[in-house]
Design a protein around this motif. Structure first.
Motif, PDB file in Angstrom:
ATOM      1  N   LEU A   1       1.576   0.007  13.293  1.00 26.42           N
ATOM      2  CA  LEU A   1       1.166   0.105  11.893  1.00 26.42           C
ATOM      3  C   LEU A   1       2.380   0.209  10.995  1.00 26.42           C
ATOM      4  O   LEU A   1       3.485   0.502  11.461  1.00 26.42           O
ATOM      5  CB  LEU A   1       0.269   1.329  11.674  1.00 26.42           C
ATOM      6  N   ASP A   2       2.154   0.064   9.709  1.00 32.58           N
ATOM      7  CA  ASP A   2       3.215   0.175   8.716  1.00 32.58           C
ATOM      8  C   ASP A   2       3.396   1.612   8.209  1.00 32.58           C
ATOM      9  O   ASP A   2       3.937   1.835   7.143  1.00 32.58           O
ATOM     10  CB  ASP A   2       2.915  -0.753   7.541  1.00 32.58           C
ATOM     11  N   ARG A   3       2.924   2.567   8.975  1.00 32.99           N
ATOM     12  CA  ARG A   3       3.070   3.988   8.629  1.00 32.99           C
ATOM     13  C   ARG A   3       3.146   4.783   9.928  1.00 32.99           C
ATOM     14  O   ARG A   3       2.869   4.249  10.996  1.00 32.99           O
ATOM     15  CB  ARG A   3       1.932   4.455   7.737  1.00 32.99           C
ATOM     16  N   PRO A   4       3.503   6.068   9.853  1.00 29.54           N
ATOM     17  CA  PRO A   4       3.663   6.845  11.093  1.00 29.54           C
ATOM     18  C   PRO A   4       2.379   6.930  11.918  1.00 29.54           C
ATOM     19  O   PRO A   4       1.280   6.997  11.371  1.00 29.54           O
ATOM     20  CB  PRO A   4       4.067   8.233  10.588  1.00 29.54           C
ATOM     21  N   VAL A   5       2.560   6.898  13.235  1.00 27.91           N
ATOM     22  CA  VAL A   5       1.465   7.099  14.186  1.00 27.91           C
ATOM     23  C   VAL A   5       1.877   8.267  15.069  1.00 27.91           C
ATOM     24  O   VAL A   5       2.947   8.249  15.682  1.00 27.91           O
ATOM     25  CB  VAL A   5       1.207   5.848  15.046  1.00 27.91           C
ATOM     26  N   PHE A   6       1.042   9.299  15.115  1.00 23.07           N
ATOM     27  CA  PHE A   6       1.311  10.500  15.910  1.00 23.07           C
ATOM     28  C   PHE A   6       0.313  10.604  17.037  1.00 23.07           C
ATOM     29  O   PHE A   6      -0.802  10.076  16.943  1.00 23.07           O
ATOM     30  CB  PHE A   6       1.192  11.763  15.033  1.00 23.07           C
TER      31      PHE A   6
ATOM     32  N   LYS B   1     -13.679   9.650   2.713  1.00 19.56           N
ATOM     33  CA  LYS B   1     -12.812   8.492   2.974  1.00 19.56           C
ATOM     34  C   LYS B   1     -12.363   7.777   1.705  1.00 19.56           C
ATOM     35  O   LYS B   1     -11.246   7.293   1.633  1.00 19.56           O
ATOM     36  CB  LYS B   1     -13.547   7.465   3.840  1.00 19.56           C
ATOM     37  N   ARG B   2     -13.241   7.658   0.734  1.00 20.20           N
ATOM     38  CA  ARG B   2     -12.956   6.815  -0.428  1.00 20.20           C
ATOM     39  C   ARG B   2     -12.243   7.549  -1.565  1.00 20.20           C
ATOM     40  O   ARG B   2     -11.917   6.931  -2.579  1.00 20.20           O
ATOM     41  CB  ARG B   2     -14.257   6.194  -0.920  1.00 20.20           C
ATOM     42  N   GLU B   3     -12.014   8.823  -1.405  1.00 19.40           N
ATOM     43  CA  GLU B   3     -11.320   9.586  -2.447  1.00 19.40           C
ATOM     44  C   GLU B   3      -9.811   9.313  -2.385  1.00 19.40           C
ATOM     45  O   GLU B   3      -9.302   8.814  -1.379  1.00 19.40           O
ATOM     46  CB  GLU B   3     -11.615  11.080  -2.300  1.00 19.40           C
ATOM     47  N   LEU B   4      -9.081   9.670  -3.422  1.00 15.45           N
ATOM     48  CA  LEU B   4      -7.692   9.253  -3.563  1.00 15.45           C
ATOM     49  C   LEU B   4      -6.641  10.255  -3.091  1.00 15.45           C
ATOM     50  O   LEU B   4      -5.452  10.005  -3.254  1.00 15.45           O
ATOM     51  CB  LEU B   4      -7.428   8.867  -5.031  1.00 15.45           C
ATOM     52  N   HIS B   5      -7.032  11.368  -2.504  1.00 17.69           N
ATOM     53  CA  HIS B   5      -6.054  12.331  -2.003  1.00 17.69           C
ATOM     54  C   HIS B   5      -5.375  11.778  -0.736  1.00 17.69           C
ATOM     55  O   HIS B   5      -5.931  10.910  -0.064  1.00 17.69           O
ATOM     56  CB  HIS B   5      -6.726  13.686  -1.718  1.00 17.69           C
TER      57      HIS B   5
ATOM     58  N   ALA C   1      -6.871   2.693   8.153  1.00 17.95           N
ATOM     59  CA  ALA C   1      -5.542   2.728   7.553  1.00 17.95           C
ATOM     60  C   ALA C   1      -5.032   1.391   7.008  1.00 17.95           C
ATOM     61  O   ALA C   1      -4.476   1.371   5.904  1.00 17.95           O
ATOM     62  CB  ALA C   1      -4.536   3.310   8.551  1.00 17.95           C
ATOM     63  N   PRO C   2      -5.177   0.279   7.719  1.00 22.58           N
ATOM     64  CA  PRO C   2      -4.577  -0.960   7.210  1.00 22.58           C
ATOM     65  C   PRO C   2      -5.003  -1.351   5.796  1.00 22.58           C
ATOM     66  O   PRO C   2      -4.230  -1.950   5.065  1.00 22.58           O
ATOM     67  CB  PRO C   2      -5.005  -2.016   8.232  1.00 22.58           C
ATOM     68  N   GLY C   3      -6.178  -0.997   5.388  1.00 18.97           N
ATOM     69  CA  GLY C   3      -6.646  -1.341   4.047  1.00 18.97           C
ATOM     70  C   GLY C   3      -6.664  -0.183   3.073  1.00 18.97           C
ATOM     71  O   GLY C   3      -7.227  -0.312   1.985  1.00 18.97           O
ATOM     72  N   ASP C   4      -6.071   0.944   3.439  1.00 23.01           N
ATOM     73  CA  ASP C   4      -6.179   2.141   2.604  1.00 23.01           C
ATOM     74  C   ASP C   4      -4.825   2.827   2.450  1.00 23.01           C
ATOM     75  O   ASP C   4      -4.361   3.525   3.351  1.00 23.01           O
ATOM     76  CB  ASP C   4      -7.188   3.109   3.222  1.00 23.01           C
ATOM     77  N   PRO C   5      -4.170   2.676   1.291  1.00 22.66           N
ATOM     78  CA  PRO C   5      -2.856   3.293   1.089  1.00 22.66           C
ATOM     79  C   PRO C   5      -2.890   4.824   0.989  1.00 22.66           C
ATOM     80  O   PRO C   5      -1.841   5.460   1.077  1.00 22.66           O
ATOM     81  CB  PRO C   5      -2.364   2.668  -0.217  1.00 22.66           C
ATOM     82  N   THR C   6      -4.089   5.427   0.827  1.00 19.97           N
ATOM     83  CA  THR C   6      -4.139   6.897   0.783  1.00 19.97           C
ATOM     84  C   THR C   6      -3.990   7.499   2.173  1.00 19.97           C
ATOM     85  O   THR C   6      -3.736   8.697   2.296  1.00 19.97           O
ATOM     86  CB  THR C   6      -5.449   7.408   0.141  1.00 19.97           C
ATOM     87  N   ILE C   7      -4.161   6.689   3.212  1.00 20.88           N
ATOM     88  CA  ILE C   7      -3.944   7.167   4.582  1.00 20.88           C
ATOM     89  C   ILE C   7      -2.456   7.051   4.865  1.00 20.88           C
ATOM     90  O   ILE C   7      -1.905   5.966   4.995  1.00 20.88           O
ATOM     91  CB  ILE C   7      -4.791   6.385   5.603  1.00 20.88           C
ATOM     92  N   ARG C   8      -1.804   8.193   4.926  1.00 19.45           N
ATOM     93  CA  ARG C   8      -0.344   8.265   5.023  1.00 19.45           C
ATOM     94  C   ARG C   8       0.164   8.161   6.459  1.00 19.45           C
ATOM     95  O   ARG C   8       1.328   7.875   6.685  1.00 19.45           O
ATOM     96  CB  ARG C   8       0.142   9.556   4.384  1.00 19.45           C
ATOM     97  N   ALA C   9      -0.720   8.445   7.442  1.00 18.77           N
ATOM     98  CA  ALA C   9      -0.354   8.382   8.860  1.00 18.77           C
ATOM     99  C   ALA C   9      -1.640   8.330   9.668  1.00 18.77           C
ATOM    100  O   ALA C   9      -2.730   8.594   9.155  1.00 18.77           O
ATOM    101  CB  ALA C   9       0.482   9.599   9.256  1.00 18.77           C
ATOM    102  N   VAL C  10      -1.488   8.002  10.952  1.00 14.16           N
ATOM    103  CA  VAL C  10      -2.627   7.963  11.867  1.00 14.16           C
ATOM    104  C   VAL C  10      -2.312   8.861  13.051  1.00 14.16           C
ATOM    105  O   VAL C  10      -1.190   8.854  13.568  1.00 14.16           O
ATOM    106  CB  VAL C  10      -2.920   6.520  12.343  1.00 14.16           C
ATOM    107  N   ALA C  11      -3.285   9.653  13.454  1.00  7.08           N
ATOM    108  CA  ALA C  11      -3.192  10.478  14.666  1.00  7.08           C
ATOM    109  C   ALA C  11      -4.090   9.811  15.697  1.00  7.08           C
ATOM    110  O   ALA C  11      -5.302   9.733  15.497  1.00  7.08           O
ATOM    111  CB  ALA C  11      -3.639  11.905  14.384  1.00  7.08           C
TER     112      ALA C  11
END
Length: 163
Positions: free
Chosen positions: A140-145, A103-107, A123-133
């Motif tokens: 959210l401020d990013r894609p949700v699938f 979780k805490r890595e930057l990829h 996701a709300p506090g982590d910019p490395t999470i690009r989307a949520v499934a």
């Protein structure tokens, strides 16, 4: 090698999503490997096997080879857990490595989320999470699938990585 992660709290569907994504990318003709982090004492070997006996006797590393697979078991024996970078360096080159956990890595990552699991979104506090499934609607401020829409999720990851 391209890297993409699947993260989330326990019982939110990470492993199932990983399994489906591996199959989806393999069907597309890509070579895929996985790297999974476990927070608990994990042992792929079983007491009574020759390889387990070697490890129990004190071997630092046991390589088990057969016509179908090769397994390398390395005992840390008090040494620190290897970093994600060190673990990735041990892997053979492939088109895509899917990483479960870390979780805490930057990829870049996609978060697996189930409403019934009653865990907070990362996701709300982590910019490395690009989307949520997810299996439920989220704002959210990013894609949700949809958590089960593997092809759409695979398309998103492929686009993100230029695959």
């Amino acid at each position: 090698m391209k890297l993409y992660g699947v993260t989330g709290w326990k019982n939110n569907g990470k492993t199932g999503l990983m399994e489906r994504l591996v199959a989806a990318f393999c069907v597309r003709g890509l070579t895929v490997s996985t790297l999974k982090h476990a927070h608990h004492a994990t042992d792929v070997d079983q007491p009574g096997t020759d390889s387990h006996r070697h490890r129990s006797a004190g071997a630092s590393e046991v390589l088990l080879a057969s016509p179908r697979r090769v397994a390398i078991m390395q005992e840390l024996r008090g040494a620190p857990e290897p970093s994600l970078t060190e673990l990735l360096a041990r892997m053979r080159p492939v088109d895509l490595i899917l990483i479960e956990g870390f979780k805490r890595e930057l990829h870049p990552k996609i978060e697996a989320y189930r409403g019934a699991a009653d865990t907070p979104l990362i996701a709300p506090g982590d910019p490395t999470i690009r989307a949520v499934a997810s299996d439920c609607a989220l704002e959210l401020d990013r894609p949700v699938f949809d958590l089960d829409d593997t092809q759409v999720i695979a398309d998103f990851i492929a686009t993100e990585l230029g695959l």
